[in-house]
Write a protein that holds these residues in place. Structure first.
Motif, PDB file in Angstrom:
ATOM      1  N   GLY A  25       0.820  -1.205   0.000  1.00 17.19           N
ATOM      2  CA  GLY A  25       0.000   0.000   0.000  1.00 17.19           C
ATOM      3  C   GLY A  25       0.853   1.253   0.000  1.00 17.19           C
ATOM      4  O   GLY A  25       0.551   2.229  -0.709  1.00 17.19           O
ATOM      5  N   PHE A  26       1.928   1.258   0.790  1.00 17.73           N
ATOM      6  CA  PHE A  26       2.844   2.394   0.805  1.00 17.73           C
ATOM      7  C   PHE A  26       3.458   2.628  -0.567  1.00 17.73           C
ATOM      8  O   PHE A  26       3.547   3.769  -1.037  1.00 17.73           O
ATOM      9  N   CYS A  27       3.866   1.544  -1.225  1.00 16.58           N
ATOM     10  CA  CYS A  27       4.499   1.671  -2.538  1.00 16.58           C
ATOM     11  C   CYS A  27       3.544   2.280  -3.561  1.00 16.58           C
ATOM     12  O   CYS A  27       3.922   3.171  -4.341  1.00 16.58           O
ATOM     13  N   PHE A  28       2.294   1.823  -3.559  1.00 20.44           N
ATOM     14  CA  PHE A  28       1.348   2.363  -4.531  1.00 20.44           C
ATOM     15  C   PHE A  28       0.927   3.788  -4.176  1.00 20.44           C
ATOM     16  O   PHE A  28       0.610   4.586  -5.062  1.00 20.44           O
ATOM     17  N   ALA A  29       0.937   4.120  -2.888  1.00 20.60           N
ATOM     18  CA  ALA A  29       0.692   5.508  -2.500  1.00 20.60           C
ATOM     19  C   ALA A  29       1.817   6.407  -3.017  1.00 20.60           C
ATOM     20  O   ALA A  29       1.578   7.519  -3.509  1.00 20.60           O
ATOM     21  N   PHE A  31       3.631   5.748  -5.647  1.00 20.54           N
ATOM     22  CA  PHE A  31       3.481   5.801  -7.104  1.00 20.54           C
ATOM     23  C   PHE A  31       2.426   6.835  -7.498  1.00 20.54           C
ATOM     24  O   PHE A  31       2.632   7.642  -8.403  1.00 20.54           O
ATOM     25  N   GLY A  32       1.280   6.815  -6.813  1.00 22.30           N
ATOM     26  CA  GLY A  32       0.220   7.759  -7.138  1.00 22.30           C
ATOM     27  C   GLY A  32       0.618   9.191  -6.846  1.00 22.30           C
ATOM     28  O   GLY A  32       0.382  10.098  -7.659  1.00 22.30           O
ATOM     29  N   HIS A  65      11.585   7.398 -16.430  1.00 26.40           N
ATOM     30  CA  HIS A  65      12.509   6.272 -16.226  1.00 26.40           C
ATOM     31  C   HIS A  65      13.106   6.293 -14.824  1.00 26.40           C
ATOM     32  O   HIS A  65      13.090   5.277 -14.108  1.00 26.40           O
ATOM     33  N   HIS A  66      13.607   7.449 -14.404  1.00 22.65           N
ATOM     34  CA  HIS A  66      14.253   7.533 -13.089  1.00 22.65           C
ATOM     35  C   HIS A  66      13.222   7.436 -11.963  1.00 22.65           C
ATOM     36  O   HIS A  66      13.500   6.831 -10.912  1.00 22.65           O
ATOM     37  N   THR A  67      12.032   7.992 -12.170  1.00 24.00           N
ATOM     38  CA  THR A  67      10.983   7.904 -11.146  1.00 24.00           C
ATOM     39  C   THR A  67      10.539   6.459 -10.953  1.00 24.00           C
ATOM     40  O   THR A  67      10.400   5.977  -9.822  1.00 24.00           O
ATOM     41  N   TRP A  68      10.308   5.758 -12.054  1.00 24.33           N
ATOM     42  CA  TRP A  68       9.872   4.367 -11.943  1.00 24.33           C
ATOM     43  C   TRP A  68      11.001   3.463 -11.477  1.00 24.33           C
ATOM     44  O   TRP A  68      10.759   2.452 -10.808  1.00 24.33           O
ATOM     45  N   ALA A 128      -7.399   8.845 -18.367  1.00 24.51           N
ATOM     46  CA  ALA A 128      -8.466   9.309 -17.482  1.00 24.51           C
ATOM     47  C   ALA A 128      -8.079   9.203 -16.015  1.00 24.51           C
ATOM     48  O   ALA A 128      -8.813   9.680 -15.150  1.00 24.51           O
ATOM     49  N   ASN A 129      -6.942   8.589 -15.728  1.00 25.15           N
ATOM     50  CA  ASN A 129      -6.478   8.412 -14.358  1.00 25.15           C
ATOM     51  C   ASN A 129      -5.600   9.597 -13.970  1.00 25.15           C
ATOM     52  O   ASN A 129      -4.574   9.844 -14.613  1.00 25.15           O
ATOM     53  N   PRO A 130      -5.960  10.353 -12.939  1.00 20.81           N
ATOM     54  CA  PRO A 130      -5.173  11.542 -12.595  1.00 20.81           C
ATOM     55  C   PRO A 130      -3.737  11.230 -12.180  1.00 20.81           C
ATOM     56  O   PRO A 130      -2.868  12.101 -12.257  1.00 20.81           O
ATOM     57  N   PHE A 131      -3.479   9.994 -11.752  1.00 19.50           N
ATOM     58  CA  PHE A 131      -2.138   9.635 -11.309  1.00 19.50           C
ATOM     59  C   PHE A 131      -1.219   9.245 -12.470  1.00 19.50           C
ATOM     60  O   PHE A 131      -0.001   9.265 -12.322  1.00 19.50           O
TER      61      PHE A 131
END
Length: 268
Positions: A25-29, A31-32, A65-68, A128-131
């Motif tokens: 959950g932390f990781c996807f938070a 990412f978003g 690239h660097h963010t991911w 359509a996804n704001p993230f």
């Protein structure tokens, strides 16, 4: 003094699962939140200071690239996943048409984290996804609902010298079901006359697969294996025919057989 009883294997397993749910959950938070910051802050600054369109796209792709890459590092650091890459040097070339299988939600994230200048075909719903809207637009990723424009946009990306990732399945294949490929990736390869670079992605035990929720964590961290295979020459599918549709059908059949065999090998 009475000794405190040690934790049982079952209780340790529950604690470990609870930790990995929280860590996921932390990781996807992250990412978003990162996607929103890229869209609202970073990419506007890139647009302000980098005026040349092609250069702006390249800078945006490198930022993604660097963010991911950081996102994948965090997932590894907190114990959600492990990653093993074989044949990484084959992804360091330009102008590749990379055709991977698609078992999990984060396949494209891992691949882009390995390739600093790459475009990819993505689901139109990401716009359509704001993230994810910001990265998709800034990097000029190709949406998969564009019909014939998808072919044209993909050919344009390759003509510019960029590498391109296309998932021939179009979407994730549920575990245990036979892989069925769309013909779009093969059409791009045949029309562009470019060799294809197959990539085999495995995740054991499977996590983030089709129909799985992000919190459906497996008994242990998912181990991702990314195998970059040698290029497959496009000429072999054009031999004896002037028909591009026939060549595309041959390539699609070859890819289906290839990925089917790899899925069986991975399950042995």
């Amino acid at each position: 003094m009475t000794e405190r009883p040690s934790a049982t294997p079952a209780s340790r397993g529950r604690l470990d699962a609870a930790y990995r749910v929280a860590a996921t959950g932390f990781c996807f938070a992250f990412f978003g939140t990162g996607g929103l910051l890229l869209r609202l802050l970073v990419f506007p600054l890139v647009g302000l200071f980098v005026r040349q369109p092609e250069r702006r796209t390249l800078v945006s792709r490198r930022v993604i690239h660097h963010t991911w890459r950081l996102f994948v590092w965090i997932m590894r650091a907190v114990g959600v996943i492990t990653v093993e890459v074989r044949g990484l040097e084959r992804l360091q070339r330009r102008g590749l048409l990379v055709l991977p299988n698609h078992p999990t939600l984060i396949d494209v994230v891992i691949l882009v984290s390995l390739m600093p200048d790459v475009s990819c075909v993505v689901k139109s719903s990401l716009l359509a996804n704001p993230f994810t809207r910001g990265p998709v637009r800034a990097a000029r990723y190709v949406c998969n609902d564009a019909g014939m424009a998808l072919i044209g946009d993909s050919l344009a990306a390759l003509a510019e010298g960029s590498s391109l990732i296309i998932f021939p399945e179009g979407t994730r294949t549920p575990q245990g079901e036979p892989i069925k490929l769309l013909r779009g990736a093969a059409n791009v390869a045949v029309r562009a006359r470019v060799n294809v670079t197959p990539v085999v992605i495995r995740c054991e035990p499977l996590m983030l697969g089709k129909g799985q929720k992000w919190y459906d964590v497996p008994p242990r961290p998912g181990h991702f294996t990314i195998e970059v295979r040698e290029d497959v020459a496009i000429e072999r599918f054009l031999e004896g025919t002037a028909s591009e549709p026939l060549a595309a059908r041959r390539l699609t059949q070859w890819l289906e057989h290839f990925f089917h065999q790899e899925a069986r090998r991975g399950g042995d």
